[in-house]
Scaffold this motif. Sequence first.
Motif, mmCIF file in Angstrom:
data_model
loop_
_atom_site.group_PDB
_atom_site.id
_atom_site.type_symbol
_atom_site.label_atom_id
_atom_site.label_comp_id
_atom_site.label_asym_id
_atom_site.label_seq_id
_atom_site.Cartn_x
_atom_site.Cartn_y
_atom_site.Cartn_z
ATOM 1 N N GLY A 1 -13.303 -2.515 -0.361
ATOM 2 C CA GLY A 1 -12.254 -1.741 0.296
ATOM 3 C C GLY A 1 -10.899 -2.097 -0.278
ATOM 4 N N HIS A 2 -10.832 -2.215 -1.605
ATOM 5 C CA HIS A 2 -9.672 -2.759 -2.306
ATOM 6 C C HIS A 2 -8.925 -1.606 -2.989
ATOM 7 C CE1 HIS A 2 -7.458 -5.843 -4.468
ATOM 8 N NE2 HIS A 2 -7.816 -5.329 -5.631
ATOM 9 N N PHE A 3 -7.781 -1.195 -2.422
ATOM 10 C CA PHE A 3 -7.081 -0.014 -2.949
ATOM 11 C C PHE A 3 -6.002 -0.381 -3.966
ATOM 12 C CE2 PHE A 3 -9.022 1.565 0.912
ATOM 13 C CZ PHE A 3 -9.451 2.819 0.541
ATOM 14 N N GLU A 4 -5.182 -1.397 -3.631
ATOM 15 C CA GLU A 4 -4.064 -1.764 -4.511
ATOM 16 C C GLU A 4 -4.524 -2.733 -5.592
ATOM 17 O OE1 GLU A 4 -0.930 -0.977 -4.842
ATOM 18 O OE2 GLU A 4 -1.033 0.521 -3.245
ATOM 19 N N THR A 5 -4.141 -2.475 -6.842
ATOM 20 C CA THR A 5 -4.367 -3.464 -7.881
ATOM 21 C C THR A 5 -3.431 -4.643 -7.627
ATOM 22 O OG1 THR A 5 -4.953 -1.765 -9.471
ATOM 23 C CG2 THR A 5 -4.229 -3.880 -10.368
ATOM 24 N N PRO B 1 -12.520 1.008 5.660
ATOM 25 C CA PRO B 1 -11.635 1.647 4.676
ATOM 26 C C PRO B 1 -11.264 3.070 5.081
ATOM 27 C CG PRO B 1 -13.525 0.636 3.621
ATOM 28 C CD PRO B 1 -13.795 0.610 5.081
ATOM 29 N N ASP B 2 -10.006 3.398 4.874
ATOM 30 C CA ASP B 2 -9.509 4.745 5.150
ATOM 31 C C ASP B 2 -9.046 5.334 3.822
ATOM 32 O OD1 ASP B 2 -8.066 6.994 5.748
ATOM 33 O OD2 ASP B 2 -7.210 6.155 7.586
ATOM 34 N N GLU B 3 -9.855 6.293 3.278
ATOM 35 C CA GLU B 3 -9.578 6.812 1.941
ATOM 36 C C GLU B 3 -8.250 7.562 1.884
ATOM 37 O OE1 GLU B 3 -12.585 8.871 -0.278
ATOM 38 O OE2 GLU B 3 -14.168 7.703 0.680
ATOM 39 N N ASP B 4 -7.893 8.241 2.980
ATOM 40 C CA ASP B 4 -6.669 9.036 2.957
ATOM 41 C C ASP B 4 -5.437 8.147 3.033
ATOM 42 O OD1 ASP B 4 -8.108 11.367 2.758
ATOM 43 O OD2 ASP B 4 -8.451 11.426 4.930
ATOM 44 N N ALA B 5 -5.500 7.151 3.910
ATOM 45 C CA ALA B 5 -4.351 6.239 4.021
ATOM 46 C C ALA B 5 -4.359 5.196 2.898
ATOM 47 C CB ALA B 5 -4.378 5.540 5.376
ATOM 48 N N ARG B 6 -5.467 5.087 2.211
ATOM 49 C CA ARG B 6 -5.632 4.110 1.126
ATOM 50 C C ARG B 6 -5.403 2.684 1.604
ATOM 51 N NH1 ARG B 6 -4.622 6.893 -4.551
ATOM 52 N NH2 ARG B 6 -5.304 8.958 -3.973
ATOM 53 N N THR B 7 -5.975 2.378 2.763
ATOM 54 C CA THR B 7 -5.913 1.000 3.267
ATOM 55 C C THR B 7 -7.255 0.663 3.921
ATOM 56 O OG1 THR B 7 -5.040 1.839 5.346
ATOM 57 C CG2 THR B 7 -3.443 0.920 3.777
ATOM 58 N N THR B 8 -7.463 -0.638 4.147
ATOM 59 C CA THR B 8 -8.655 -1.074 4.854
ATOM 60 C C THR B 8 -8.237 -1.884 6.066
ATOM 61 O OG1 THR B 8 -9.895 -1.114 2.799
ATOM 62 C CG2 THR B 8 -10.849 -2.326 4.635
ATOM 63 N N PRO B 9 -7.974 -1.191 7.193
ATOM 64 C CA PRO B 9 -7.566 -1.924 8.394
ATOM 65 C C PRO B 9 -8.738 -2.662 9.033
ATOM 66 C CG PRO B 9 -7.717 0.423 8.844
ATOM 67 C CD PRO B 9 -8.003 0.262 7.403
ATOM 68 N N TYR B 10 -8.435 -3.476 10.021
ATOM 69 C CA TYR B 10 -9.387 -4.252 10.817
ATOM 70 C C TYR B 10 -10.150 -5.280 9.991
ATOM 71 C CZ TYR B 10 -8.660 0.075 13.403
ATOM 72 O OH TYR B 10 -8.101 1.172 13.992
ATOM 73 N N ALA B 11 -9.657 -5.652 8.810
ATOM 74 C CA ALA B 11 -10.373 -6.627 7.987
ATOM 75 C C ALA B 11 -9.745 -8.007 8.131
ATOM 76 C CB ALA B 11 -10.354 -6.199 6.528
ATOM 77 N N ILE B 12 -10.600 -9.036 8.044
ATOM 78 C CA ILE B 12 -10.095 -10.403 7.957
ATOM 79 C C ILE B 12 -9.869 -10.670 6.466
ATOM 80 C CG2 ILE B 12 -10.596 -12.826 8.420
ATOM 81 C CD1 ILE B 12 -12.759 -11.745 10.424
ATOM 82 N N GLU B 13 -8.634 -10.949 6.074
ATOM 83 C CA GLU B 13 -8.357 -11.114 4.642
ATOM 84 C C GLU B 13 -8.199 -12.597 4.301
ATOM 85 O OE1 GLU B 13 -5.284 -8.626 3.229
ATOM 86 O OE2 GLU B 13 -6.275 -6.789 3.910
ATOM 87 N N ILE B 14 -8.932 -13.031 3.270
ATOM 88 C CA ILE B 14 -8.807 -14.419 2.814
ATOM 89 C C ILE B 14 -8.164 -14.384 1.428
ATOM 90 C CG2 ILE B 14 -10.005 -16.613 2.493
ATOM 91 C CD1 ILE B 14 -12.331 -15.419 4.077
ATOM 92 N N PRO B 15 -6.902 -14.738 1.310
ATOM 93 C CA PRO B 15 -6.157 -14.522 0.070
ATOM 94 C C PRO B 15 -6.796 -15.204 -1.141
ATOM 95 C CG PRO B 15 -4.708 -15.244 1.846
ATOM 96 C CD PRO B 15 -6.086 -15.375 2.352
ATOM 97 N N GLY B 16 -6.786 -14.500 -2.264
ATOM 98 C CA GLY B 16 -7.206 -15.090 -3.532
ATOM 99 C C GLY B 16 -8.696 -15.153 -3.758
#
Lengths: 465, 345
Positions: A254-258, A270-285
């Motif tokens: 669900g990775h939209f931004e390079t 993932p929301d294809e129109d908004a180009r984001t993946t909300p409700y995710a737990i993100e672990i940087p790096g």
Amino acid sequence: MEDLLAARSQMAMSLAFHIILAVVGMAMPLLMIIAEGRWLRTGDPIFRELAKRWARGTAIIFAVGAVSGTVLSFELGLLWPTFMEHAGPLVGMPFSLEGFAFFLEAIFLGIYLYGWERISPRAHWLAGLMVLLCGTASGIFVVTANAWMNAPTGFDFIDGQFVNIRPWEAMFNPMWFTQCAHMVIAAFQSVAFAVAGIHAAMLLREHRNTFHRHAIAIALPIAAITALAQPLMGDLLAKATAENQPVKLAAMEGHFETETRAPLRIFGLPDEDARTTPYAIEIPGVLSFLAYGDFDAEVRGLNDFPRDEWPPVAIVHIAFQIMVASGMWMLAISLLGVFLSWRRRRLFTARWYLWLLVITAPMGIIAIEAGWVVTEVGRQPWVIQGYMRTADAVTPMTNLVVPFTVFSILYLVLSVIVVYLLWRHVFQSPDLDTLQTLKDAAPPASEPPRADTPDTSNAPLPDSD
Amino acid sequence: MLELPMIVAAIIVLALIVYLLTGGADFGGGIWYLFATGERKDAQRRALTDAIAPIWEANHVWLILVVVLLFVCFPPAFAAIMTALHIPLTLMLLGIVLRGSAFAFQSYSAGAHRLERRSARVFAIASVITPFLLGICAGAIASGDIRRLESGAIDTNFISEWLQPFPFAIGALTLALCAFLAAVYMTVEADTAPLKDDFRRRALWSALATGACAFAAILLAMRDAPLVWTGLTNARWAIPFQLITALAALLAIAALWTRRFHLARTAAALQVALILLGWALAQFPYLVYPDIRITEAAAETAVLRPVLIALALGSALLLPAFVYLYKIFKPGPSAHTAPSPDEAA
């Protein structure tokens, strides 16, 4: 229903059905020959009975798997004639080899199933070993052909034609090894967990029955080893995917931004129109690290690719999450099992652990189906990544919704019957009295069993065949 | 000089012959299961399923081998056949799935009697439908109605290519051949004299049916399948070839009549192999008449050569294993020397 969608649905449904039967046909022989091998070594007839009963279940599933595999080999042409016209020679090497491996598997399975009293125990065990080797080889060759669709190599693409074909290069494409290893491990893992779970359920009913203890003692080590190995293999496959199919990897995550220091996303929608993946737990790096072995590496996002080359992001991401979650669960259960058996063999008396095994029984199968969705849906809209779109490969035949419906109903009915028959076979497993009769009838362990002695060990059972 | 495409085509024909002789006979077994009659009805059925059980899955794989060789080595022919014959091939697939699954279900029914009986019936009915559709497809390929346009597209309405008298006659012929082979094999494999006689009668009747279907097919070919008609009547090899085939057929019938069942089995297998070979020769050099020839449809040499090497290496493993399977479950004459109780009586 649009014809392309119907064709895709029929292919997906056929594969989803076949893949379960295929992995059972691939992995059950290992359990069978371990059981039979222990019978040959110890003379304990329970192991022989175990091998026989497992073989019966395998026979049902293999027969349905053989015909559903035949359907697939035809469907490649019936639904995707344009794909086969161009790709046939390129995937020819693995498919030809698969033909032979499958042929040998069918031959030796016939010998194994019906040859118990006709050949020596040792020859019989070797026939089982051949089933195992050929089945695994056959699985590897099929996945090799699929890997080519993900990382097509071994040709020059001139004027829309695949020319100057180099079959070996096509076969040993950049994805073949990681994809095959991942799939082979998954096959043994899912079947071992399913078998362990079924016998755990039976052991919960009859907690002193050694038959089921023997069964779990064979299945669980395989389950544990594969569950521990699989995350490592999955990581290698993710790296190969990052290199060969960056779009698929981006969809999986669900990775939209390079970005550099790309985060690993757990859950999320993932929301294809908004180009984001909300409700995710993100672990940087961590995504950067998993994909390239460097926490600061740049991971390309979906935004870098034309919109009409995106796979359905949400489906791929969710399927990937399901696969990983099942895998992690199986890993935890395995570690727990290792701990329990190390702590004075409490495995069979810990009822809560048997219950956990029962719950875990379908996890491997679920992971396989989800993983296959990641592979196949993640490659869309391409049938041959970067070269041929699925929409351009479909047959001109119309009304494809009809065969899709018919085959779906047929496979549904078959699934119900297969499950019902397996259930009947499982619930006819020998009870304590029968097991005692078996033991009494068996020769002492010092005398190895011979083929020409009359087979009395099987006689008292209700469904001996 | 022998060219690679010709070698592959010959291997495909060979695999088809073995498929008809082994898998075809398994279909025939299902046909006789459906038409088991008389006081020994159950004994006939038991003998048939016992004969099929250990070997059918291996026999079935020859068909897959043919399909794989076709799409690897002759992709345009594969695409054309799969496109134009979508309907009968899909129906045939349904037959294959039903037959294989139902056979396994009735063998491993675990005491579920109703399921066992129903599965057996489905197995038998699917055994009739499947070879019939296979024959229809073969007839359609030879009739000349599947046309490939210059662009590579297939000119088809998906129906008129196969819904014709000639393909249906070939379907009936295939059905008769399967039934004939199975009945002849069973005269050897059945273990009592009355059972052998049951199958002997069936073999003789199906020999007659085979002849009638072949005659009808040839008559229809005159109008509907000019390629086959010319091949089977005008070619230099045609008349001697037809004579040999006819001799094999007569030998099979005579051997059945005089109860020399092993000889009958050999002659019947030879006859069926010759019929298929004659068909292949008549269709030469076309894969799909009249637009797709063997040489034009073949993949590059770089593809064919390694496939042939793989075939050679694979056969070195496969053929001994196949023979081993048959040695275990289909012992030859020497193993049958001990007379069964009925024969001795």
